[in-house]
Design an enzyme around this catalytic site. Structure first.
Site, PDB file in Angstrom:
ATOM      1  N   TYR A 142       0.246  -5.232  -0.850  1.00  0.00           N
ATOM      2  CA  TYR A 142       0.599  -6.273  -0.543  1.00  0.00           C
ATOM      3  C   TYR A 142       0.452  -7.677  -2.044  1.00  0.00           C
ATOM      4  O   TYR A 142       0.653  -8.161  -2.603  1.00  0.00           O
ATOM      5  CB  TYR A 142       1.208  -7.294   0.186  1.00  0.00           C
ATOM      6  CG  TYR A 142       1.760  -5.978   0.607  1.00  0.00           C
ATOM      7  CD1 TYR A 142       2.525  -4.744   1.050  1.00  0.00           C
ATOM      8  CD2 TYR A 142       2.484  -6.354   2.399  1.00  0.00           C
ATOM      9  CE1 TYR A 142       3.506  -4.208   1.100  1.00  0.00           C
ATOM     10  CE2 TYR A 142       3.309  -5.964   3.320  1.00  0.00           C
ATOM     11  CZ  TYR A 142       3.911  -4.434   2.550  1.00  0.00           C
ATOM     12  OH  TYR A 142       4.813  -3.832   3.600  1.00  0.00           O
ATOM     13  N   LYS A 193      -4.860   7.138   5.916  1.00  0.00           N
ATOM     14  CA  LYS A 193      -4.470   8.542   4.934  1.00  0.00           C
ATOM     15  C   LYS A 193      -5.451   9.159   3.805  1.00  0.00           C
ATOM     16  O   LYS A 193      -5.248   9.038   3.200  1.00  0.00           O
ATOM     17  CB  LYS A 193      -2.807   7.472   4.429  1.00  0.00           C
ATOM     18  CG  LYS A 193      -2.295   8.997   3.392  1.00  0.00           C
ATOM     19  CD  LYS A 193      -1.266   9.402   4.309  1.00  0.00           C
ATOM     20  CE  LYS A 193      -0.323  10.805   3.701  1.00  0.00           C
ATOM     21  NZ  LYS A 193       0.323  11.880   4.973  1.00  0.00           N
ATOM     22  N   ASP A 225       1.036   8.689   8.764  1.00  0.00           N
ATOM     23  CA  ASP A 225       2.157   9.884   8.850  1.00  0.00           C
ATOM     24  C   ASP A 225       2.967  10.093  10.630  1.00  0.00           C
ATOM     25  O   ASP A 225       3.701  10.745  10.663  1.00  0.00           O
ATOM     26  CB  ASP A 225       2.592  11.203   7.691  1.00  0.00           C
ATOM     27  CG  ASP A 225       1.169  11.613   7.688  1.00  0.00           C
ATOM     28  OD1 ASP A 225       0.830  11.491   7.899  1.00  0.00           O
ATOM     29  OD2 ASP A 225       1.307  12.845   6.883  1.00  0.00           O
ATOM     30  N   ASP A 253       6.634  -2.968  12.897  1.00  0.00           N
ATOM     31  CA  ASP A 253       8.461  -2.972  13.481  1.00  0.00           C
ATOM     32  C   ASP A 253       8.875  -1.553  13.934  1.00  0.00           C
ATOM     33  O   ASP A 253       9.930  -1.479  14.837  1.00  0.00           O
ATOM     34  CB  ASP A 253       9.078  -3.284  12.337  1.00  0.00           C
ATOM     35  CG  ASP A 253       9.579  -4.376  12.036  1.00  0.00           C
ATOM     36  OD1 ASP A 253       8.752  -5.447  11.887  1.00  0.00           O
ATOM     37  OD2 ASP A 253      10.011  -3.769  11.227  1.00  0.00           O
TER      38      ASP A 253
END
Ligand code: NAD
Length: 360
Positions: A142, A193, A225, A253
């Site tokens: 971000y 990851k 994942d 979330d």
């Protein structure tokens, strides 16, 4: 007697209603545990735009900087949606996070036995879930550069974002993860990851190194994942999850939805020193129900509990609030967001009063 300065920023919409109840709880705990909370209330978000033309004034930023902690309601609402992005209510949050250097976002997701029916998952999968996601908040995809969209000579476009982390950035968020795990069931799962992304290969290496300082905490690693899958398949396996910004955004979330209601979930955002911390519910200002007195104040009340635990070392008081919330639910108090069809609905004030009664 302990003395703490708290900046109270109710914000907009239901922020005002829920904050009223949370402040009552904070004051009650102060009396019970002989701690003095000096509360200074100020405008933020849309309310500040109306009064001062900007979502966060210098005076309120200064107040936040000199307080021991910030307690925030929610900002935003339809009437400010047409404004330029630079002066939207939500800008206040970004500015506070940036100026206070809040790099660690803590989001617990806990299932209350009495609310199991409110979740979309099977009872046997979620009964007993009590986990916490620690998300890095100021780095990664971000914020990394280069970023942007450019037009190529052939007229097509090329978009770029950069996932970047330095060793100190990873070290400090890993430490938060280990410290928090120490206060819980002493299990930390670092999510990355590392099989594909070099940045997170570094992440894993640094987390392992920091882990040497925390031999009492059991460290594990999981690819993001797989983690997304495991959160739905068997969420009870997790105690604390620590992860980078984008993965944390998504996973927190997902984890919050295990519990069924957004009105129940608190959060903490922590900076480098003890007096850099902001506590707020994860939900927004809920313009659709604002002013009706039916909002659920529990997320904000539990944010007070987090403040006591992480900023003021008042673990016993914090646990007392959490227990009071559990008992109130057990007694059948339900605001509209957590009531099943046919159940009696409690107002925001009634819910706050019920928690106060349990505390007493
Ligand atoms: P929201 O979280 O405000 O509301 C989503 C839904 O959940 C609504 O139906 C609402 O009624 C319900 N809800 C939320 N909190 C509740 C509570 N405590 N009790 C009962 N029901 C509750 O999200 P939204 O509708 O997407 O956004 C509304 C405004 O809030 C927007 O302006 C948005 O930008 C802002 N927002 C602010 C924050 C924040 O201040 N941290 C976070 C998210 C959204």
């Amino acid at each position: 007697m302990k003395h703490y300065n708290v900046a109270v920023l109710p914000g907009d919409g239901i922020g005002l209603e829920i904050m009223g109840e949370a402040v009552k709880v904070l004051k009650a705990v102060g009396r019970k545990f002989k701690a003095e909370f000096a509360l200074t209330e100020a405008l933020v978000g849309g309310a500040s735009i109306d009064a001062n033309g900007v979502p966060l004034t210098d005076a309120v930023l200064k107040l936040a900087l000199k307080s021991d902690a910030v307690l925030l309601g929610a900002v935003g609402g339809t009437r400010w949606e047409g404004l330029d992005y630079s002066i939207r209510p939500e800008r206040a949050l970004l500015a506070l996070r940036k100026e206070l250097g809040l790099f660690a976002n803590l989001r617990p997701a806990k299932i209350y036995k009495d609310l199991i029916a409110a979740s979309t998952l099977k009872p046997e999968v979620i009964d007993g879930v009590d986990l916490l996601v620690v998300r890095e908040l100021t780095g990664g995809l971000y914020f990394g550069t280069p970023k942007g969209v450019e037009v190529l000579p052939d007229g097509t476009e090329r978009g770029v974002n950069t996932m970047v982390y330095t060793t100190p950035e990873i070290e400090r968020i890993a430490r938060v993860g280990f410290e928090v795990a120490r206060k819980r069931r002493k299990k930390l799962c670092s999510v990355d990851k590392a099989n594909v992304l070099e940045t997170t290969e570094l992440w894993r290496k640094v987390v392992i190194k920091v882990g040497k300082d925390y031999p009492d905490v059991e460290l594990s690693h999981m690819y993001v994942d797989n983690c997304a899958m495991q959160l739905i398949r068997n969420p009870k396996q997790f105690d604390v999850i620590v992860t980078e910004n984008t993965f944390g955004d998504i996973l927190s979330d997902e984890a919050s939805m295990l519990t069924g209601s957004i009105g129940m979930l608190p959060s903490a955002s922590l900076g480098a020193t003890k007096n850099r911390a902001m506590y707020e519910p994860i939900h927004g200002s809920a313009p659709d129900i604002a002013g009706k007195g039916i909002a659920n104040p529990i997320a904000t009340i539990l944010s007070v509990a987090m403040m006591l635990k992480y900023s003021f070392e008042m673990e016993e008081a914090s646990n007392l609030i959490e227990d009071a919330v559990e008992k109130v639910l057990n007694r059948g108090y339900r605001t509209a967001d957590i009531a099943l069809p046919g159940e009696k609905k409690t107002t925001c004030t009634e819910m706050g009063e019920a928690v106060l009664k349990e505390l007493a």
